[in-house]
Design a protein around this motif. Sequence first.
Motif, PDB file in Angstrom:
ATOM      1  N   GLU A   1     -26.192  -5.710  12.536  1.00 19.61           N
ATOM      2  CA  GLU A   1     -25.115  -5.133  11.742  1.00 19.61           C
ATOM      3  C   GLU A   1     -23.870  -5.911  12.107  1.00 19.61           C
ATOM      4  O   GLU A   1     -23.541  -6.035  13.294  1.00 19.61           O
TER       5      GLU A   1
ATOM      6  N   ILE B   1     -19.984  -6.123  11.900  1.00 15.07           N
ATOM      7  CA  ILE B   1     -18.830  -5.243  11.642  1.00 15.07           C
ATOM      8  C   ILE B   1     -17.553  -6.064  11.718  1.00 15.07           C
ATOM      9  O   ILE B   1     -17.361  -6.833  12.671  1.00 15.07           O
TER      10      ILE B   1
ATOM     11  N   ARG C   1     -13.378  -5.746  11.545  1.00 11.96           N
ATOM     12  CA  ARG C   1     -12.315  -4.754  11.710  1.00 11.96           C
ATOM     13  C   ARG C   1     -10.944  -5.380  11.508  1.00 11.96           C
ATOM     14  O   ARG C   1     -10.631  -6.388  12.153  1.00 11.96           O
TER      15      ARG C   1
ATOM     16  N   ALA D   1     -10.216   1.917  14.173  1.00 12.63           N
ATOM     17  CA  ALA D   1     -10.764   3.183  13.677  1.00 12.63           C
ATOM     18  C   ALA D   1     -12.127   3.415  14.325  1.00 12.63           C
ATOM     19  O   ALA D   1     -12.674   2.529  14.979  1.00 12.63           O
ATOM     20  N   GLY D   2     -12.643   4.623  14.116  1.00 17.93           N
ATOM     21  CA  GLY D   2     -14.021   4.945  14.496  1.00 17.93           C
ATOM     22  C   GLY D   2     -14.352   4.630  15.930  1.00 17.93           C
ATOM     23  O   GLY D   2     -13.611   4.981  16.850  1.00 17.93           O
ATOM     24  N   SER D   3     -15.485   3.988  16.129  1.00 14.07           N
ATOM     25  CA  SER D   3     -16.000   3.768  17.488  1.00 14.07           C
ATOM     26  C   SER D   3     -15.090   2.851  18.305  1.00 14.07           C
ATOM     27  O   SER D   3     -15.068   2.943  19.531  1.00 14.07           O
TER      28      SER D   3
ATOM     29  N   ASP E   1     -12.180  -1.311   8.018  1.00 14.74           N
ATOM     30  CA  ASP E   1     -13.319  -1.995   8.653  1.00 14.74           C
ATOM     31  C   ASP E   1     -14.524  -1.859   7.735  1.00 14.74           C
ATOM     32  O   ASP E   1     -14.494  -1.089   6.779  1.00 14.74           O
ATOM     33  N   PHE E   2     -15.555  -2.638   7.989  1.00 15.67           N
ATOM     34  CA  PHE E   2     -16.775  -2.539   7.177  1.00 15.67           C
ATOM     35  C   PHE E   2     -17.940  -3.195   7.885  1.00 15.67           C
ATOM     36  O   PHE E   2     -17.749  -3.930   8.857  1.00 15.67           O
ATOM     37  N   LYS E   3     -19.134  -2.882   7.374  1.00 13.95           N
ATOM     38  CA  LYS E   3     -20.376  -3.367   7.966  1.00 13.95           C
ATOM     39  C   LYS E   3     -21.144  -4.170   6.927  1.00 13.95           C
ATOM     40  O   LYS E   3     -21.261  -3.750   5.771  1.00 13.95           O
TER      41      LYS E   3
ATOM     42  N   ASP F   1     -19.906   4.108   1.897  1.00 15.02           N
ATOM     43  CA  ASP F   1     -20.764   4.427   3.047  1.00 15.02           C
ATOM     44  C   ASP F   1     -20.606   3.402   4.160  1.00 15.02           C
ATOM     45  O   ASP F   1     -20.847   3.717   5.326  1.00 15.02           O
ATOM     46  N   THR F   2     -20.260   2.182   3.798  1.00 14.93           N
ATOM     47  CA  THR F   2     -20.280   1.078   4.770  1.00 14.93           C
ATOM     48  C   THR F   2     -18.887   0.474   5.029  1.00 14.93           C
ATOM     49  O   THR F   2     -18.783  -0.448   5.834  1.00 14.93           O
ATOM     50  N   CYS F   3     -17.883   0.968   4.308  1.00 12.75           N
ATOM     51  CA  CYS F   3     -16.503   0.490   4.511  1.00 12.75           C
ATOM     52  C   CYS F   3     -15.622   1.678   4.882  1.00 12.75           C
ATOM     53  O   CYS F   3     -15.838   2.774   4.389  1.00 12.75           O
ATOM     54  N   ARG F   4     -14.595   1.437   5.695  1.00 12.54           N
ATOM     55  CA  ARG F   4     -13.503   2.408   5.776  1.00 12.54           C
ATOM     56  C   ARG F   4     -12.400   1.926   4.850  1.00 12.54           C
ATOM     57  O   ARG F   4     -11.937   0.787   4.987  1.00 12.54           O
TER      58      ARG F   4
ATOM     59  N   ARG G   1     -18.521  12.484   7.301  1.00 13.54           N
ATOM     60  CA  ARG G   1     -18.746  12.530   8.754  1.00 13.54           C
ATOM     61  C   ARG G   1     -17.904  13.613   9.411  1.00 13.54           C
ATOM     62  O   ARG G   1     -18.350  14.313  10.302  1.00 13.54           O
TER      63      ARG G   1
HETATM   64  N1  UDP Z   1     -20.930   1.316   9.732  1.00 11.44           N
HETATM   65  C1  UDP Z   1     -22.029   1.413   8.896  1.00 11.44           C
HETATM   66  N2  UDP Z   1     -23.247   1.718   9.417  1.00 11.44           N
HETATM   67  C2  UDP Z   1     -23.441   1.933  10.747  1.00 11.44           C
HETATM   68  C3  UDP Z   1     -22.327   1.843  11.606  1.00 11.44           C
HETATM   69  C4  UDP Z   1     -21.090   1.542  11.076  1.00 11.44           C
HETATM   70  O1  UDP Z   1     -21.905   1.191   7.690  1.00 11.44           O
HETATM   71  O2  UDP Z   1     -24.589   2.196  11.154  1.00 11.44           O
HETATM   72  C5  UDP Z   1     -19.603   0.975   9.198  1.00 11.44           C
HETATM   73  C6  UDP Z   1     -18.663   2.172   9.188  1.00 11.44           C
HETATM   74  O3  UDP Z   1     -18.703   2.842   7.948  1.00 11.44           O
HETATM   75  C7  UDP Z   1     -17.326   1.532   9.416  1.00 11.44           C
HETATM   76  C8  UDP Z   1     -17.633   0.277  10.239  1.00 11.44           C
HETATM   77  O4  UDP Z   1     -19.014   0.018  10.037  1.00 11.44           O
HETATM   78  O5  UDP Z   1     -16.770   1.114   8.170  1.00 11.44           O
HETATM   79  C9  UDP Z   1     -17.329   0.433  11.712  1.00 11.44           C
HETATM   80  O6  UDP Z   1     -17.984   1.563  12.188  1.00 11.44           O
HETATM   81  P1  UDP Z   1     -17.798   2.082  13.690  1.00 11.44           P
HETATM   82  O7  UDP Z   1     -18.357   1.057  14.631  1.00 11.44           O
HETATM   83  O8  UDP Z   1     -16.399   2.499  13.881  1.00 11.44           O
HETATM   84  O9  UDP Z   1     -18.795   3.281  13.819  1.00 11.44           O
HETATM   85  P2  UDP Z   1     -18.657   4.783  13.315  1.00 11.44           P
HETATM   86  O10 UDP Z   1     -17.517   5.356  14.058  1.00 11.44           O
HETATM   87  O11 UDP Z   1     -18.458   4.710  11.852  1.00 11.44           O
HETATM   88  O12 UDP Z   1     -19.998   5.321  13.688  1.00 11.44           O
END
Ligand code: UDP
Length: 232
Positions: free
Chosen positions: A90, A92, A94, A98-100, A175-177, A196-199, A215
Amino acid sequence: MTKLEMLYEGKAKKVYKTEVEDRYIVAYKDDATAFNGVKKGTIAEKGVVNNKMSALLFKLLEEKGIPTHFEKLLSDREMLVKAVKILPLEVIIRNVVAGSLAKRLGLEEGAVLKNTVLEFCYKNDELGDPMVNEDHILAVGLSTEDQLQTVRKYALKINEILCPFFLERGLKLIDFKLEFGIHEGKVILADEISPDTCRLWDAATNKKMDKDRFRRDLGDVEETYQEVLARL
Ligand code: UDP
């Protein structure tokens, strides 16, 4: 093209063989999961939004020189794609904290990053998609050096293309994946690009316009997915 045997069913999509050897049909579902499958639900008409949005963005990226698996839209929920072998990574990207990342580094969501951050995770549900660096990737053979450098180059170029595209439509790409696959020996963009895959945050108000509404139980989930598609 017709759907033949189902090859794979994931959390949000099903993949089918077709009568053509190297073409698959992807069917987008309304099922939504978060936190590695712990939270489950449905988002009405999400499959339609994600299919149409991915199609539109894949087309844009192809026009700008990024090879993708996208061939054509077949219906509201289905697209024809090139068959690929997915790299178990995956990717990512950024632009804003945000997020993790906020959790991991103890930063406020929304804090500015001085440069674009590219991260890799090993796609493995049992392990919870652990973060890996380029040495790990090469040491355990998740990709070759050439593939890895191509993935990096495409991911950064995709970010350069998508940031202004979204901003012109009133959305900040936080951010996005991405996921890439191998087709005829070459790296191409695969999977999907969707809320689903972008913020995505509203450019004026910073309202979250993505899967974080599901979420984090923020409400207006369906409406927000529709709004994002409408803006594009
Ligand atoms: N993301 C995703 N699939 C995953 C993990 C993350 O599409 O299995 C995307 C998520 O939507 C965000 C970006 O990747 O846009 C960064 O995600 P993050 O690492 O912050 O993890 P999260 O907090 O979303 O679990």
